[in-house]
Write a protein that holds these residues in place. Structure first.
Motif, PDB file in Angstrom:
ATOM      1  N   THR A   1       3.819  -0.614 -80.985  1.00 48.86           N
ATOM      2  CA  THR A   1       3.602  -0.953 -79.551  1.00 48.86           C
ATOM      3  C   THR A   1       2.557  -0.251 -78.798  1.00 48.86           C
ATOM      4  O   THR A   1       2.434   0.949 -79.055  1.00 48.86           O
ATOM      5  N   GLU A   2       1.556  -0.776 -78.329  1.00 53.69           N
ATOM      6  CA  GLU A   2       0.561  -0.260 -77.486  1.00 53.69           C
ATOM      7  C   GLU A   2       1.311   0.476 -76.086  1.00 53.69           C
ATOM      8  O   GLU A   2       1.587  -0.387 -75.436  1.00 53.69           O
ATOM      9  N   ARG A   3       0.921   1.544 -75.875  1.00 55.08           N
ATOM     10  CA  ARG A   3       1.419   2.107 -74.550  1.00 55.08           C
ATOM     11  C   ARG A   3       0.486   2.133 -73.522  1.00 55.08           C
ATOM     12  O   ARG A   3      -0.867   2.386 -73.750  1.00 55.08           O
ATOM     13  N   ALA A   4       0.843   2.194 -72.227  1.00 55.15           N
ATOM     14  CA  ALA A   4      -0.133   2.174 -70.985  1.00 55.15           C
ATOM     15  C   ALA A   4      -0.676   3.436 -71.161  1.00 55.15           C
ATOM     16  O   ALA A   4       0.166   4.469 -71.078  1.00 55.15           O
ATOM     17  N   ASP A   5      -1.942   3.499 -70.961  1.00 59.77           N
ATOM     18  CA  ASP A   5      -2.748   4.753 -70.726  1.00 59.77           C
ATOM     19  C   ASP A   5      -2.424   5.277 -69.255  1.00 59.77           C
ATOM     20  O   ASP A   5      -2.691   4.518 -68.284  1.00 59.77           O
ATOM     21  N   LEU A   6      -1.952   6.775 -69.125  1.00 62.11           N
ATOM     22  CA  LEU A   6      -1.468   6.983 -67.807  1.00 62.11           C
ATOM     23  C   LEU A   6      -2.770   7.190 -66.765  1.00 62.11           C
ATOM     24  O   LEU A   6      -2.743   6.799 -65.610  1.00 62.11           O
ATOM     25  N   ALA A   7      -3.998   7.568 -67.414  1.00 64.81           N
ATOM     26  CA  ALA A   7      -5.045   7.705 -66.483  1.00 64.81           C
ATOM     27  C   ALA A   7      -5.517   6.370 -65.966  1.00 64.81           C
ATOM     28  O   ALA A   7      -5.547   6.159 -64.706  1.00 64.81           O
ATOM     29  N   ALA A   8      -5.484   5.244 -66.936  1.00 69.33           N
ATOM     30  CA  ALA A   8      -5.778   4.000 -66.418  1.00 69.33           C
ATOM     31  C   ALA A   8      -4.552   3.342 -65.343  1.00 69.33           C
ATOM     32  O   ALA A   8      -5.076   2.815 -64.199  1.00 69.33           O
ATOM     33  N   PHE A   9      -3.527   3.776 -65.655  1.00 67.76           N
ATOM     34  CA  PHE A   9      -2.373   3.664 -64.600  1.00 67.76           C
ATOM     35  C   PHE A   9      -2.612   4.004 -63.195  1.00 67.76           C
ATOM     36  O   PHE A   9      -2.595   3.429 -62.044  1.00 67.76           O
ATOM     37  N   ILE A  10      -3.045   5.423 -63.093  1.00 65.83           N
ATOM     38  CA  ILE A  10      -3.256   6.082 -61.941  1.00 65.83           C
ATOM     39  C   ILE A  10      -4.561   5.635 -61.275  1.00 65.83           C
ATOM     40  O   ILE A  10      -4.814   5.204 -60.044  1.00 65.83           O
ATOM     41  N   ALA A  11      -5.710   5.064 -62.022  1.00 62.49           N
ATOM     42  CA  ALA A  11      -6.763   4.617 -61.526  1.00 62.49           C
ATOM     43  C   ALA A  11      -6.640   3.248 -61.100  1.00 62.49           C
ATOM     44  O   ALA A  11      -7.182   3.020 -59.876  1.00 62.49           O
ATOM     45  N   GLY A  12      -5.712   2.411 -61.399  1.00 64.69           N
ATOM     46  CA  GLY A  12      -5.417   1.179 -60.791  1.00 64.69           C
ATOM     47  C   GLY A  12      -4.307   1.141 -59.985  1.00 64.69           C
ATOM     48  O   GLY A  12      -4.139   0.196 -59.235  1.00 64.69           O
ATOM     49  N   HIS A  13      -3.470   2.244 -59.625  1.00 66.17           N
ATOM     50  CA  HIS A  13      -2.332   2.263 -58.838  1.00 66.17           C
ATOM     51  C   HIS A  13      -2.729   2.123 -57.448  1.00 66.17           C
ATOM     52  O   HIS A  13      -3.784   2.856 -56.803  1.00 66.17           O
ATOM     53  N   LEU A  14      -2.102   1.204 -56.672  1.00 63.35           N
ATOM     54  CA  LEU A  14      -2.628   0.906 -55.343  1.00 63.35           C
ATOM     55  C   LEU A  14      -4.016   0.602 -55.279  1.00 63.35           C
ATOM     56  O   LEU A  14      -4.692   0.975 -54.057  1.00 63.35           O
ATOM     57  N   ASN A  15      -4.678  -0.225 -55.944  1.00 63.21           N
ATOM     58  CA  ASN A  15      -6.256  -0.686 -55.889  1.00 63.21           C
ATOM     59  C   ASN A  15      -6.827   0.460 -56.001  1.00 63.21           C
ATOM     60  O   ASN A  15      -7.976   0.314 -55.431  1.00 63.21           O
ATOM     61  N   GLY A  16      -6.784   1.313 -56.465  1.00 62.93           N
ATOM     62  CA  GLY A  16      -7.491   2.635 -56.819  1.00 62.93           C
ATOM     63  C   GLY A  16      -7.471   3.494 -55.622  1.00 62.93           C
ATOM     64  O   GLY A  16      -8.080   4.589 -55.569  1.00 62.93           O
ATOM     65  N   ARG A  17      -6.619   3.268 -54.776  1.00 62.16           N
ATOM     66  CA  ARG A  17      -6.550   4.404 -53.493  1.00 62.16           C
ATOM     67  C   ARG A  17      -5.810   5.591 -54.086  1.00 62.16           C
ATOM     68  O   ARG A  17      -6.209   6.641 -53.508  1.00 62.16           O
ATOM     69  N   THR A  18      -4.898   5.548 -54.944  1.00 62.51           N
ATOM     70  CA  THR A  18      -4.216   6.589 -55.599  1.00 62.51           C
ATOM     71  C   THR A  18      -5.154   7.623 -56.080  1.00 62.51           C
ATOM     72  O   THR A  18      -5.506   9.005 -55.848  1.00 62.51           O
ATOM     73  N   ALA A  19      -6.245   7.110 -57.022  1.00 64.59           N
ATOM     74  CA  ALA A  19      -7.061   7.817 -57.552  1.00 64.59           C
ATOM     75  C   ALA A  19      -8.098   8.609 -56.505  1.00 64.59           C
ATOM     76  O   ALA A  19      -8.664   9.735 -56.803  1.00 64.59           O
ATOM     77  N   GLU A  20      -8.513   7.883 -55.676  1.00 61.21           N
ATOM     78  CA  GLU A  20      -9.494   8.362 -54.670  1.00 61.21           C
ATOM     79  C   GLU A  20      -8.826   9.381 -54.048  1.00 61.21           C
ATOM     80  O   GLU A  20      -9.566  10.378 -53.801  1.00 61.21           O
ATOM     81  N   ALA A  21      -7.669   9.367 -53.520  1.00 61.64           N
ATOM     82  CA  ALA A  21      -7.061  10.315 -52.909  1.00 61.64           C
ATOM     83  C   ALA A  21      -6.761  11.491 -53.665  1.00 61.64           C
ATOM     84  O   ALA A  21      -6.983  12.845 -53.070  1.00 61.64           O
ATOM     85  N   LEU A  22      -6.298  11.569 -55.002  1.00 64.78           N
ATOM     86  CA  LEU A  22      -6.211  12.596 -55.948  1.00 64.78           C
ATOM     87  C   LEU A  22      -7.594  13.077 -56.167  1.00 64.78           C
ATOM     88  O   LEU A  22      -7.710  14.543 -56.180  1.00 64.78           O
ATOM     89  N   SER A  23      -8.691  12.692 -56.229  1.00 56.83           N
ATOM     90  CA  SER A  23     -10.228  12.919 -56.366  1.00 56.83           C
ATOM     91  C   SER A  23     -10.325  13.799 -55.147  1.00 56.83           C
ATOM     92  O   SER A  23     -10.970  14.792 -55.406  1.00 56.83           O
TER      93      SER A  23
END
Length: 120
Positions: A9-31
């Protein structure tokens, strides 16, 4: 070990999940928080931390096929400057005062202004 024992089973990549969460707004705020933390550490020479927490709630009403609410929270522990301290003495009543109450006071007076100088 057989091929049935291997999880394919291919597992979801956490970094990709965070990058896409809330259309990238989460990754931008974390950065932004991460770079603010880096600036604070560099400015104050002390360590800091950025804690990222992924919060997963159970499905609504316990329905197995219902969607899972997933949120990403962060906490920044940035270093702060060391507050400047000043020295005080305690008087007989225990109050902080700037001058040592044990020190004898000397009366000072201003010397008169004189523009003339004596030659030796």
């Amino acid at each position: 070990m057989t091929t049935q024992d291997i999880d394919t089973t291919e597992r979801a990549d956490l970094a990709a999940f965070i990058a896409g969460h809330l259309n990238g707004r989460t990754a931008e705020a974390l950065s932004t928080e991460f770079h603010d933390l880096l600036d604070s550490v560099r400015a104050h020479g002390k360590k800091g931390a950025l804690v990222i927490t992924v919060v997963v709630d159970p499905p609504a009403n316990g329905v197995e096929s219902a969607p899972l609410p997933i949120g990403v929270e962060s906490t920044v522990k940035a270093p702060k400057p060391t507050p400047v301290k000043s020295l005080y003495f305690l008087d007989d009543d225990g109050n902080p005062v700037r001058e040592d109450p044990r020190q004898l006071a000397m009366d000072f007076r201003t010397a008169p202004a004189n523009d003339t100088f004596k030659d030796a």
